[in-house]
Every structure is written in structure tokens, then in C-alpha cells.
Design a protein around this motif. Structure first.
Motif: not given
Length: 488
Positions: A232, A236, A243, A246, A327, A329, A334, A438, A441
């Protein structure tokens, strides 16, 4: 503020840094390094398991001129004493050892400049916060935290102490992953609309998570936190985005008592060492046969009762082995992500779909049991392919590392951590904001597993600010018209 990341806050001159990257021929080279180290920094390590070994070896080896390990703190005195023996073998002064209950005493008596936290993940936040409040800089292993509450505690402590926490995301530093970042920054595929990312763990490395403390979600956060935090964070950082939302599903279907019976065993057992079916089980791990595992765990388990070779088929395991995540953003991109811990090969594939084309990257790794000597080169095969809209595709030569762990990322990260500071247009150094983005998520995904509902990141914590991220193509940029399609 004198913190671990102080030099990262300097204004970077990025003009010209990315020339030639889109062609896949340029290598981003940092400007001449500048040293600010008047004397060796004093380090203390909390957690003497295998995760700490990388830092020990760096301090006693390549970075001994700039670094001094003054103390080790662990709940297991045998493992702490083992660090002292390793120091002597390396020709370094053995660090003082302290029990985990004497953490504050360690800080007072050894005066470390920096505390390195390498405990099991669920204990990170306690020592991060206590070290920050004691006026120390902090370096922590990933995952920074395992729950939203712990994440909030770290964010609050960093803010009230006006310090940053360094989170050691070594995957960012792998030359091939930095190369991907440079290609995306260059606008080779325009602004990114979506990402497809699939990570595979085989039944050597993957099974090892189910033998150790990692198999209990209350300690590790599960693979969504402990393992996927790497992945993740990569996304990112690659996207320079945060993010927002989720959604996820997860299950455990392979590492179960039922699978043990399907494989011809009578069922599960407590551990490999006392298993009556070890001859029939190809997942058997012999701690005594490996000098490292024997010295670090087998010879010290009488102190705390921790078994490094627990049965992978145990019913009390509560982490998933098969996970899928979506996820959203703040950039509009996505992510579609999957993690499978019982696969036929080890590695990953990732594809970025943009307004000007598509970037594909895959890597096959050599697998090994954590805590044993890694292979001299952990990359078996790597590829990068760039597709332009209506203009075909071309292979780009992957930029491979020096053979150190995590596709050559470990040595680069350790040089950045312990050596001279260098300017970095890709901004690979991560702090507590990136660490939070991170792990949250994964924390959100765990909540999705329970509730079956999507989770918004801003429902989990407050005050999470955007970390320092490199500029990327945006939705406001003009996009060139692609060529007319040719007749088929």
C-alpha cells in the motif's frame, strides 16, 4: 528541529532531474552528498528478533563510522545477549542490554540519539510514543501500527513533540521500484487513472507467517497490515496520493486443520519440533538445523515460551491467507489489489493505466524462510513494459540493485538512514504520515472483513496530514490527442 528527517524538509531543485526517464534510459542520480555528522549517532534498538539484524549489521559494518549501537531492549534476555555476542563477532563494542520493563532506564543511562523499534507490530506505538516524549528521534519498522487507536497515538505524539518518525519502507528504495516512480513522474502514461496490483507469496515464505507471532491478528494486524503495508505504501508513493475509501474481502482457506487432513495428515499439532508427523509434512521447519534460527529462537524459548516453529495448520490462527482490496484515492485513481499467501510462485505484478498509456511491471523473487540467510540475489526475473495509446509498446531495461534484500532496496535505504544525507527528487524517505496512510488501508480492510462494509480513512483517525510527496501529472494537465487508429 533536529529530527531524523530534518534534511528532507529542504527545498529540492527538481529541474532537469527527470530528463530521459520516459525513454527508460536515464538513471536518477542524487546531487553531491553533504555530511552533517559531527560525531557518530547513538542508537538503541527495542526488539532483538530477526527484524533488528539488518540494523545491527549496518551499524557494525558499512556505517560504523557514523553510528554506534549503545543499547538493546527486549523481553527475552537470551535474545538480547545474543546481540551482544554478534557485536563482539563483528568487532564492535557490545551494547548494554535491558529488559522491556526498563525502557525508560535504558534511555536515561545510555542517552541514545535515536531509538529503532523492531518489536512485533502491536508494540510499536508504545515505544514510539515513549521515545518521542523523551525527546528522542525514532526509526520504526513497518507496519508502524496495527490499529486506528495506535495510529492516532503516534500522530499525536509526533505533533506535540514537533518531530517526525522515520518508517523504514525499504521497498521504495529498490532501484526498479524507484525507476517505476520516475517513469510515472515523467508523465510517460499521463495521469494515472487506475492500478492493478497482485502480490503472491509462495508456500515457503508465505507459510512462515503462519508459524510465527504474525499468525495472531492482535499482534501483527494480519497480512493486511504487517505485509501489505509495504505494498500500500508503494502505491501511495508511486501515485503521490492519499487513500480515501477502502473496500475489501478476506478469508483463510489454505492454512487450516482441514487442509492438513486433505494433505494426508491426521490434523494439526502444536509445533514442528514435537510433531509426530514431521516426516510426512513438507511444511516442517527444523530450528536446530539452522544456526541462526537455533541461536536466536530455539536456545532462548525457555525465557518466554515463544515457539518459532508453530504448526501452520493450527485452528487458533486468525489471519487471512487470501485477500482482495479496492482503494479510492484523493487523486481520483483507484487501486485493485490482491494478496495470496499460498501460491505457486513468489513475487508481484502491477499495471498502471493512464491518460496516455499503460505501464506494466512484474518481478519474480527467490523465496526463503525469514530469519535464515537470504539468497545472494532475491530477484529471479523482472520486466517493465510501456504501452502508448495507439502507438504500440516497448520493453524498458529494468534497473536492478546490488543483490541486497528487497530487490536491492535494503542497502540503499540503510545508506540513506545511517549515512550522508542526499537530495532525492522521488522523496523516498517516509515519516509517520506515510506510515499512517499505509497501515490505515490495511486496518480499514480488516474492518471490512468483519463488517462487510466499505470504510472511509478519515473515520479512523483525525489530523492525518499529507506527507511530502513528489509532483505527479494531474487531472488538470493537457493530454495530447492520440494518433488516429490504423486500419487493421
Amino acid at each position: 528541529m533536529e529530527g531524523v528527517l530534518e534534511d528532507r524538509q529542504l527545498e529540492l531543485n527538481r529541474r532537469g532531474a527527470l530528463k530521459g526517464i520516459a525513454a527508460g534510459t536515464a538513471t536518477l542520480v542524487a546531487p553531491t552528498a553533504y555530511a552533517r555528522i559531527a560525531k557518530p549517532k547513538r542508537y538503541a534498538i527495542v526488539g532483538a528478533g530477526h527484524r533488528s539484524r539488518m540494523y545491527q549489521d549496518a551499524i557494525w559494518g558499512a556505517h560504523k563510522a557514523t553510528s554506534h549501537l549503545v543499547a538493546v531492549c527486549d523481553k527475552n534476555p537470551g535474545r538480547a545477549a545474543y546481540v551482544q555476542r554478534r557485536a563482539a563477532d563483528a568487532g564492535a563494542a557490545p551494547p548494554r542490554t535491558f529488559l522491556h520493563t526498563d525502557f525508560d532506564k535504558m534511555l536515561a543511562e545510555t542517552s541514545p540519539d535515536v531509538v529503532i523499534v523492531t518489536t512485533p507490530c502491536a508494540h510499536h506505538s508504545e515505544y514510539i510514543v515513549r521515545a518521542l516524549d523523551a525527546g528522542r528521534d525514532v526509526v520504526t519498522e513497518k507496519a508502524m501500527t496495527t490499529t486506528a487507536e495506535e495510529t492516532q497515538q503516534v500522530l499525536d505524539a509526533a505533533r506535540r513533540n514537533n518531530r517526525h518518525v522515520r518508517v523504514t519502507f525499504n521497498y521504495r528504495y529498490g532501484p526498479i521500484r524507484t525507476q517505476i516512480k520516475e517513469l510515472l513522474m515523467s508523465g510517460a502514461i499521463g495521469d494515472v487513472l487506475s492500478v492493478d496490483f497482485h502480490w503472491l507469496l509462495d508456500t515457503v515464505h508465505g507459510a512462515d507467517y503462519f508459524r510465527r507471532w504474525h499468525s495472531r491478528k492482535e499482534i501483527s494486524g494480519g497480512l493486511m497490515v504487517h505485509k501489505a503495508t509495504h505494498h500500500f505504501d508503494l502505491v501511495n508513493w508511486w501515485l503521490s496520493a492519499m487513500p480515501v475509501r477502502v473496500d475489501a474481502t478476506g478469508k483463510r482457506e489454505f492454512y487450516t486443520p482441514g487442509m492438513a487432513r486433505r494433505l494426508g495428515l491426521s490434523g494439526y499439532h502444536e509445533r514442528c519440533r514435537t510433531c509426530t508427523e514431521k516426516a510426512a509434512c513438507s511444511f516442517y521447519l527444523d530450528l536446530a538445523a539452522n544456526p541462526s534460527l537455533k541461536a536466536l529462537y530455539l536456545e532462548n524459548e525457555h525465557y518466554d515460551g515463544y515457539f518459532r516453529d508453530q504448526c501452520v495448520w493450527r485452528p487458533e490462527i486468525d489471519i487471512e491467507d487470501t485477500m482482495n482490496v479496492i482503494v479510492g484515492y484523493d487523486s481520483g485513481a483507484t487501486l485493485s489489489y490482491s494478496l495470496n499467501a499460498c501460491n505457486a510462485w513468489e513475487g508481484y505484478s502491477v499495471a498502471f493505466n493512464g491518460t496516455r498509456g499503460r505501464l506494466e511491471h512484474s518481478l519474480i523473487e527467490r523465496s526463503f524462510v525469514t530469519g535464515t540467510a537470504p539468497p545472494p540475489d532475491d530477484v529471479k526475473n523482472a520486466s517493465i513494459r510501456l504501452y502508448s495509446l495507439r502507438e504500440g509498446s516497448r520493453e524498458i531495461e529494468p534497473r536492478l540493485g546490488d543483490g541486497s534484500g528487497h530487490a536491492g532496496g535494503d542497502s540503499v535505504m540503510l545508506a540513506d538512514l545511517f549515512g550522508e544525507h542526499q537530495l532525492d527528487p522521488t522523496l523516498r524517505a517516509a515519516d509517520e504520515r506515510a506510515g499512517a496512510a499505509s497501515c490505515l488501508i490495511g486496518i480499514a480492510a480488516n474492518r471490512c472483513f468483519t463488517t462487510g462494509k466499505p470504510v472511509l480513512i478519515d473515520e479512523l483517525v483525525t489530523g492525518l496530514r499529507r506527507p511530502d510527496l513528489a509532483p505527479m501529472p494531474t487531472r488538470a494537465d493537457r493530454v495530447p490527442m492520440p494518433p488516429r487508429p490504423t486500419a487493421s
